[in-house]
Scaffold this active site. Sequence first.
Site, mmCIF file in Angstrom:
data_model
loop_
_atom_site.group_PDB
_atom_site.id
_atom_site.type_symbol
_atom_site.label_atom_id
_atom_site.label_comp_id
_atom_site.label_asym_id
_atom_site.label_seq_id
_atom_site.Cartn_x
_atom_site.Cartn_y
_atom_site.Cartn_z
ATOM 1 C CE LYS A 1 3.444 -4.341 -2.889
ATOM 2 N NZ LYS A 1 3.085 -3.746 -4.191
ATOM 3 C CD GLU B 1 2.937 -2.045 -12.230
ATOM 4 O OE1 GLU B 1 3.883 -1.523 -12.845
ATOM 5 O OE2 GLU B 1 2.451 -1.552 -11.180
ATOM 6 C CG HIS C 1 -1.252 0.352 -7.554
ATOM 7 N ND1 HIS C 1 -2.429 0.166 -6.860
ATOM 8 C CD2 HIS C 1 -0.629 -0.842 -7.594
ATOM 9 C CE1 HIS C 1 -2.502 -1.113 -6.490
ATOM 10 N NE2 HIS C 1 -1.419 -1.752 -6.927
HETATM 11 C C1 LIG Z 1 1.913 -3.736 -4.791
HETATM 12 C C2 LIG Z 1 1.924 -3.214 -6.177
HETATM 13 C C3 LIG Z 1 1.167 -3.869 -7.159
HETATM 14 C C4 LIG Z 1 0.196 -4.995 -6.874
HETATM 15 O O1 LIG Z 1 -0.973 -4.516 -6.298
HETATM 16 P P1 LIG Z 1 -2.262 -5.448 -6.090
HETATM 17 O O2 LIG Z 1 -3.231 -4.542 -5.429
HETATM 18 O O3 LIG Z 1 -1.835 -6.607 -5.241
HETATM 19 O O4 LIG Z 1 -2.722 -5.896 -7.436
HETATM 20 C C5 LIG Z 1 1.280 -3.397 -8.460
HETATM 21 N N1 LIG Z 1 2.095 -2.358 -8.779
HETATM 22 C C6 LIG Z 1 2.830 -1.723 -7.842
HETATM 23 C C7 LIG Z 1 3.709 -0.599 -8.266
HETATM 24 C C8 LIG Z 1 2.747 -2.119 -6.519
HETATM 25 O O5 LIG Z 1 3.474 -1.459 -5.598
#
Ligand SMILES: *Cc1c(COP(=O)(O)O)cnc(C)c1O
Length: 426
Positions: free
Chosen positions: A85, A290, A214
């Site tokens: 995304k 991620e 996260h």
């Molecule tokens: C948006 C998102 C990410 C990426 O986050 P960053 O802060 O750009 O590294 C990773 N995992 C999930 C589930 C997300 O929604």
Amino acid sequence: MAYEQLRAMGSSHKSLQAVLAAPGVKVKKVTSLSADGLTDFIQSMISKKQEMKDPFYVLDFGVVVSLMDKWKRSLPNVRPFYAVKCNPHPAFLAALAALGVSFDCASRAEIEAVLALGVSADRIIYANPCKAEAQIKYAASVGVNLTTFDSREEIDKLRRWHPKCSLLLRLKAPDDGGARCPLGPKYGALPEEVTPLLQAAHVARLTVAGVSFHVGSGATHSRAYSGAIAAAKAVFDTAVGLGMPRMSILNVGGGFTAGVGPQFEDAAATINAAIKVHFLDESGLTVIAEPGRFFAETAFTLATNIIGKRVRGKLREYWINDGIYGSMNCILYDHATVTATPLACTSNRSNPTCRGGKTYTSTVFGPTCDALDTILTGHQLPELQVNDWLLFPNMGAYTASAGSNFNGFNTSAIPTHLAFSPPAPC
Ligand SMILES: *Cc1c(COP(=O)(O)O)cnc(C)c1O
């Protein structure tokens, strides 16, 4: 293509052509740059098509290779699943795939985009804790067999439509890392929800393979990771206590930044240390992450053209051809701060516009007729003219991916030119 080959692309960028031959990648030309050659490249793109004043991006693969080196050096035991995304440009995804990166997809369209590059389904995590039933069925049909959940309703849907899928329980991180975009208000099981959710998944005969979290996007302090890793270990222990099979996957999510400063190294050191402390007794543990912003932010530069100007006393006001409803939506949604440099001032050749250093307090507007479409205020810029170019570095994260076509200015139509600068030495 092997990682080492891609690394050597500076000298033989023929092999990069192979990356671009991946199905789904439409741009086929990559230009090799000398060190600090980005400005000259942008200049050459502009001179080639004098009449063409539309905005464009430059994606520098050299930056992507350097970031992968950095990742491997600091988090050698953490497998990255790039969060699509953040920036789904197909050539960018293809380069990451060639470097051995796996992918975090949140929708059917993102899964399709990754599969279209020839990436196998076992390199995809469907990391959306709340998925539509039709999209779960699609994931099952293409063999994407790892997902996240934080509710009983999700367990019911997965039992029905994708019982072979392995699950990671998404936890709400105990601390949001002082993040620019906290995710805790929307996702993640609370401590008291953990046991009932594990029991429900067990009763549904689903495999809960591990835990994810996260700490928030654009996290500013790394201790958020250690609290979340400790909480994840408690969930591993709870599962054992409930007589469930041993968990084996720890997903530390995103929140990493690669810009100036020690944020990434701090986060990596914190994660490595916390895993050592809390997961010492877990043999066969797989750790994944991620990262989105980490790989995308610094790899893209945006070039925009000044299409209008108004002088009000000492104030200079400029209109450019991208804005808040386009790439700069990051100012609203991602709470980003953008910086603008006149193209004429980025090369070290002395330029009459920049020589002498006289600047004016300036406003930079986007092209739509909404007053909200204001990119910079109180910004110091030299005197610029209509048709001059303004460059915005570090515009790869949550920019083009979230723009609209409001007022007839279509963000997704902004082209991306591909370049390869020599990667920074490791
Ligand atoms: C948006 C998102 C990410 C990426 O986050 P960053 O802060 O750009 O590294 C990773 N995992 C999930 C589930 C997300 O929604």
